[in-house]
Design an enzyme around this catalytic site. Structure first.
Site, short mmCIF file in Angstrom:
data_model
loop_
_atom_site.label_atom_id
_atom_site.label_comp_id
_atom_site.label_asym_id
_atom_site.label_seq_id
_atom_site.Cartn_x
_atom_site.Cartn_y
_atom_site.Cartn_z
N ASN A 17 9.23 4.31 3.06
CA ASN A 17 9.22 3.89 4.46
C ASN A 17 10.56 3.24 4.76
O ASN A 17 11.28 2.81 3.86
CB ASN A 17 8.14 2.81 4.66
CG ASN A 17 6.75 3.34 4.42
OD1 ASN A 17 6.32 3.45 3.29
ND2 ASN A 17 6.07 3.67 5.48
N ARG A 40 0.84 -1.21 0.00
CA ARG A 40 0.00 0.00 0.00
C ARG A 40 0.87 1.26 0.00
O ARG A 40 1.01 1.93 -1.01
CB ARG A 40 -0.95 -0.04 1.21
CG ARG A 40 -2.11 0.92 1.13
CD ARG A 40 -1.76 2.37 1.37
NE ARG A 40 -1.14 2.57 2.69
CZ ARG A 40 -0.58 3.74 3.06
NH1 ARG A 40 -0.53 4.76 2.22
NH2 ARG A 40 -0.01 3.86 4.25
N ASP A 41 1.53 1.54 1.11
CA ASP A 41 2.31 2.77 1.18
C ASP A 41 3.45 2.72 0.17
O ASP A 41 3.80 3.73 -0.46
CB ASP A 41 2.87 2.96 2.61
CG ASP A 41 3.12 4.42 2.94
OD1 ASP A 41 3.04 5.25 2.04
OD2 ASP A 41 3.40 4.71 4.11
N CYS A 71 4.45 9.41 0.02
CA CYS A 71 3.05 9.82 -0.05
C CYS A 71 2.91 10.81 -1.20
O CYS A 71 3.65 11.78 -1.28
CB CYS A 71 2.61 10.48 1.27
SG CYS A 71 0.92 11.08 1.19
N HIS A 81 9.03 7.11 7.80
CA HIS A 81 9.64 7.22 6.47
C HIS A 81 11.10 7.59 6.70
O HIS A 81 11.46 8.14 7.74
CB HIS A 81 8.89 8.25 5.62
CG HIS A 81 7.56 7.73 5.15
ND1 HIS A 81 7.35 7.27 3.87
CD2 HIS A 81 6.38 7.56 5.80
CE1 HIS A 81 6.09 6.85 3.74
NE2 HIS A 81 5.48 7.01 4.90
N HIS A 104 5.43 4.60 12.55
CA HIS A 104 5.39 4.51 11.07
C HIS A 104 6.40 5.55 10.56
O HIS A 104 6.08 6.74 10.51
CB HIS A 104 3.96 4.80 10.61
CG HIS A 104 3.77 4.85 9.12
ND1 HIS A 104 3.05 3.90 8.42
CD2 HIS A 104 4.17 5.75 8.18
CE1 HIS A 104 3.01 4.22 7.13
NE2 HIS A 104 3.68 5.35 6.96
#
Ligand code: HMG
Ligand code: MG
Length: 306
Positions: A249, A15-16, A240, A209, A207
């Protein structure tokens, strides 16, 4: 120092990681990636995102993807949902967990989900009620918890305020996200210590990055105060679309190497993750951003053996 014995590692690469890729990735490739990650033993994989395809075209195949994955017993498959339309799609796709995503910065909230923080909470209220009514797990994600690309500094009090509101919606877990990777170790500890006054530390996730190369140091700092849930992305994929300049990430392989070295168990097979990282990097036509992943792959290659 109160390091946890066990860490829950949430793989967010599908996803990310993939949402920010410019080239359209065939659903078969996404499927092969998720299946490889499932086999690696992750307890939780963020596989999909039911957002507007005009906003994030790469995630438009989420329904197809969720219909085809081999679901490993013991793995939860999560999906991002910004509103009820996304929730209905996630429910139909049999997501185990839905993720409502807000921000600690007003400016980022507007850019990412086109509404204020207060409006987002009102939108999430309906999603949270529906998630509970349908027996789905509910996670809240808070972007820009350590800095914002538009407004700069974000105070720990602003993060704690959104944590409180997400707690009141009934979130089972809340992510403290460094969207643009600007946070540093002591700052991370301060933010977690402050938000832990509002929500149990055991249900808070980091979370990070890795834009400024601080993610592993930040994870170590968070571990040392007892944080036991982290997100990472295979091969360090990610970014993002609404946070210009933000890179991927922290790489899952690097986090696993750190945790293995600390004797902290995850249940995840690092070798299988390295393979998954090489697989997706080959498909994308660029080297993996994971230092540990590349080192382990090189050690195994025939040239190295010779
Ligand atoms: P909007 O334009 O204000 O919404 O967008 P709207 O309700 O006016 O709808 C506009 C159009 O989108 C309509 O279609 C809707 O049907 C459609 P049209 O009539 O124009 O053809 N639509 C949808 N389609 C599919 N699924 C949906 C959906 N909702 C509306 N769920 C909206 C508001 C929230 C929808 C939009 O801003 C959006 O999709 N934003 C998502 C942005 C995003 O995905 N960002 C990346 C994920 S967050 C992230 O990466 C951060 C994280 O990793 C943590 C960190 O690192 O910080 C989690
Ligand atoms: Mg992110």
């Amino acid at each position: 120092m109160r390091f946890p014995e066990k860490v829950k590692l949430v793989e967010v690469g599908p996803r990310d990681g993939l949402q920010n890729e410019k080239q359209t990735i065939p659903v078969e490739v996404k499927l092969a990636l998720v299946n490889r990650l499932s086999e690696a033993g992750f307890p939780n994989i963020e596989a999909a995102s039911f957002v507007s395809p005009k906003w994030v075209p790469q995630m438009a195949t989420s329904t197809e993807l969720m219909a085809s994955i081999h679901r490993r017993p013991g793995t939860l498959y999560s999906a991002l949902v910004p509103n009820m339309k996304g929730f209905e799609a996630a429910l139909a796709a049999r997501a185990d967990e839905v993720v409502i995503f807000g921000a600690a910065s007003e400016a980022f909230s507007q850019k990412n989900i086109n509404c204020s923080i207060a409006e987002s909470i009102e939108r999430f209220r309906e999603v949270a009620t529906a998630a509970k009514a349908n027996g789905l797990r509910l996670r809240g994600s808070i972007s820009c918890a350590l800095g914002c690309p538009y407004q700069g500094e974000v105070t720990p009090a602003a993060v704690a305020d959104v944590v409180r509101r997400m707690r009141d919606l009934g979130c089972d877990e809340i992510d403290i996200a460094d969207t643009i990777g600007v946070g540093t170790a002591v700052q991370v500890q301060r933010v977690f210590e402050q938000v832990a006054t509002e929500f149990p530390l055991a249900q808070l996730a980091g979370h990070f990055h890795d834009t400024y190369g601080q993610a592993l140091a930040n994870i170590y700092a968070a571990l040392s105060i007892g944080v036991a849930i982290f997100h990472a992305s295979v091969a360090g994929l990610g970014g993002c679309p609404y946070a210009k300049g933000a890179t991927g990430n922290v790489a899952t392989e690097d986090v696993l190497y750190l945790l293995d070295g600390l004797g902290i168990t995850t249940g995840v097979d690092i070798n299988a993750v390295v393979d998954a990282g090489q697989f997706i990097s080959n498909h994308l036509g660029r080297p993996s951003a994971s230092r540990a992943g590349n080192a382990i792959a090189a050690r195994r290659s025939p040239e190295h053996a010779a």
